[in-house]
Scaffold this active site. Structure first.
Site, mmCIF file in Angstrom:
data_model
loop_
_atom_site.group_PDB
_atom_site.id
_atom_site.type_symbol
_atom_site.label_atom_id
_atom_site.label_comp_id
_atom_site.label_asym_id
_atom_site.label_seq_id
_atom_site.Cartn_x
_atom_site.Cartn_y
_atom_site.Cartn_z
ATOM 1 N N GLU A 1 4.458 -6.657 13.889
ATOM 2 C CA GLU A 1 3.271 -6.475 15.216
ATOM 3 C C GLU A 1 2.446 -7.322 15.246
ATOM 4 O O GLU A 1 1.976 -8.500 16.316
ATOM 5 C CB GLU A 1 1.827 -5.173 15.280
ATOM 6 C CG GLU A 1 0.854 -6.003 16.546
ATOM 7 C CD GLU A 1 -0.298 -4.908 15.790
ATOM 8 O OE1 GLU A 1 -0.762 -3.890 14.678
ATOM 9 O OE2 GLU A 1 -1.331 -4.599 16.201
ATOM 10 N N ARG B 1 0.903 -1.137 0.161
ATOM 11 C CA ARG B 1 -0.152 0.254 -0.035
ATOM 12 C C ARG B 1 0.758 1.235 0.226
ATOM 13 O O ARG B 1 0.524 2.383 -0.038
ATOM 14 C CB ARG B 1 -1.150 -0.389 1.173
ATOM 15 C CG ARG B 1 -2.040 -1.090 0.744
ATOM 16 C CD ARG B 1 -2.444 -1.819 2.351
ATOM 17 N NE ARG B 1 -1.572 -2.881 3.131
ATOM 18 C CZ ARG B 1 -2.067 -3.173 3.935
ATOM 19 N NH1 ARG B 1 -2.644 -2.963 4.558
ATOM 20 N NH2 ARG B 1 -1.907 -3.558 4.332
HETATM 21 P P1 AMP Z 1 5.294 -2.888 12.227
HETATM 22 O O1 AMP Z 1 6.168 -2.830 11.146
HETATM 23 O O2 AMP Z 1 4.863 -3.459 13.209
HETATM 24 O O3 AMP Z 1 5.031 -1.276 12.374
HETATM 25 O O4 AMP Z 1 3.821 -3.122 10.786
HETATM 26 C C1 AMP Z 1 3.412 -2.229 9.524
HETATM 27 C C2 AMP Z 1 3.439 -2.776 8.632
HETATM 28 O O5 AMP Z 1 2.374 -3.867 8.631
HETATM 29 C C3 AMP Z 1 2.590 -1.842 7.234
HETATM 30 O O6 AMP Z 1 2.543 -2.175 6.307
HETATM 31 C C4 AMP Z 1 1.026 -2.183 7.408
HETATM 32 O O7 AMP Z 1 0.262 -1.853 6.542
HETATM 33 C C5 AMP Z 1 0.847 -3.585 8.209
HETATM 34 N N1 AMP Z 1 -0.172 -3.406 9.752
HETATM 35 C C6 AMP Z 1 0.504 -3.392 11.192
HETATM 36 N N2 AMP Z 1 -0.265 -4.050 12.051
HETATM 37 C C7 AMP Z 1 -1.626 -3.337 10.811
HETATM 38 C C8 AMP Z 1 -2.952 -2.916 11.792
HETATM 39 N N3 AMP Z 1 -3.126 -3.266 12.846
HETATM 40 N N4 AMP Z 1 -3.431 -2.840 10.129
HETATM 41 C C9 AMP Z 1 -3.336 -2.529 9.529
HETATM 42 N N5 AMP Z 1 -2.209 -2.554 9.110
HETATM 43 C C10 AMP Z 1 -1.345 -3.503 9.427
#
Ligand code: AMP
Length: 178
Positions: free
Chosen positions: A95, A58
């Protein structure tokens, strides 16, 4: 613009306990999409970025808007195994789960002052991994842009020094917009 109205929330996706913030509902809403792109461009209007790295998938959609508008190279950070040329790779925790991103090595030589773009910052692990790939090759991260931030996951511990900019932040119970 109430951006919150334009964000689709999907409980228990991709696994139980995760509230998924889906920004495809921004892309189907022309006013919301325009608001996001205009806000992004305005925020960096005085910042001397000479390249943008967009994160699969995205992040690509916003990164392309930025690159065309500013006339700078757009470099894609893709999931492992998708890029055909010689790549640099970085693994990181999410996450939910873990992943590896790759960037064409020669693309990282195109610019020195980078903006990194993704759709959402959760733990900041994804963006920290991309920032590291830039820095080990002598580049500088001038900023990080994302539509959504989840500050309760403390992403500033990982990427606070890169001045992350979000348009809407959610906590575990409510939301606030700028
Ligand atoms: P992070 O590395 O933990 O910051 O995760 C970010 C990536 O995971 C991004 O590319 C988001 O698209 C996806 N992502 C993580 N958690 C969510 C969530 N609750 N809703 C949508 N996308 C998420």
């Amino acid at each position: 613009m109430n951006l919150d109205d334009a964000v689709r929330k999907v409980p228990d996706f991709p696994k139980p306990g995760i509230l998924f913030y889906d920004i495809t509902s921004i892309f189907t809403n022309p006013a919301a999409f325009k608001f996001v792109v205009d806000s992004m461009l305005a925020h960096y209007s005085g910042v001397d970025v000479d390249g943008v790295i967009a994160i699969e998938s995205r992040g690509f959609l916003l990164g392309s808007c930025f690159a065309v508008s500013r006339g700078v190279p757009l470099v894609l950070a893709r999931k492992k195994g998708k890029l055909p040329g010689k790549t640099v790779a970085m693994s990181y925790d999410l996450e939910y789960g873990s992943a590896t991103l790759e960037i064409h090595e020669e693309d990282l030589a195109l610019s020195r002052r980078w903006l990194i773009i993704d759709d959402l910052i959760a733990t900041g692990g994804t963006l920290a991994a991309v920032a590291k790939m830039i820095e080990v090759r002598g580049g500088e991260v001038l900023g990080i842009f994302s539509i959504i931030g989840l500050p309760f996951l403390n992403y500033k511990n990982k990427i606070g020094k890169y001045k992350p900019k979000t348009l809407i932040d959610y906590d575990s119970e409510s939301c606030k917009t700028e």
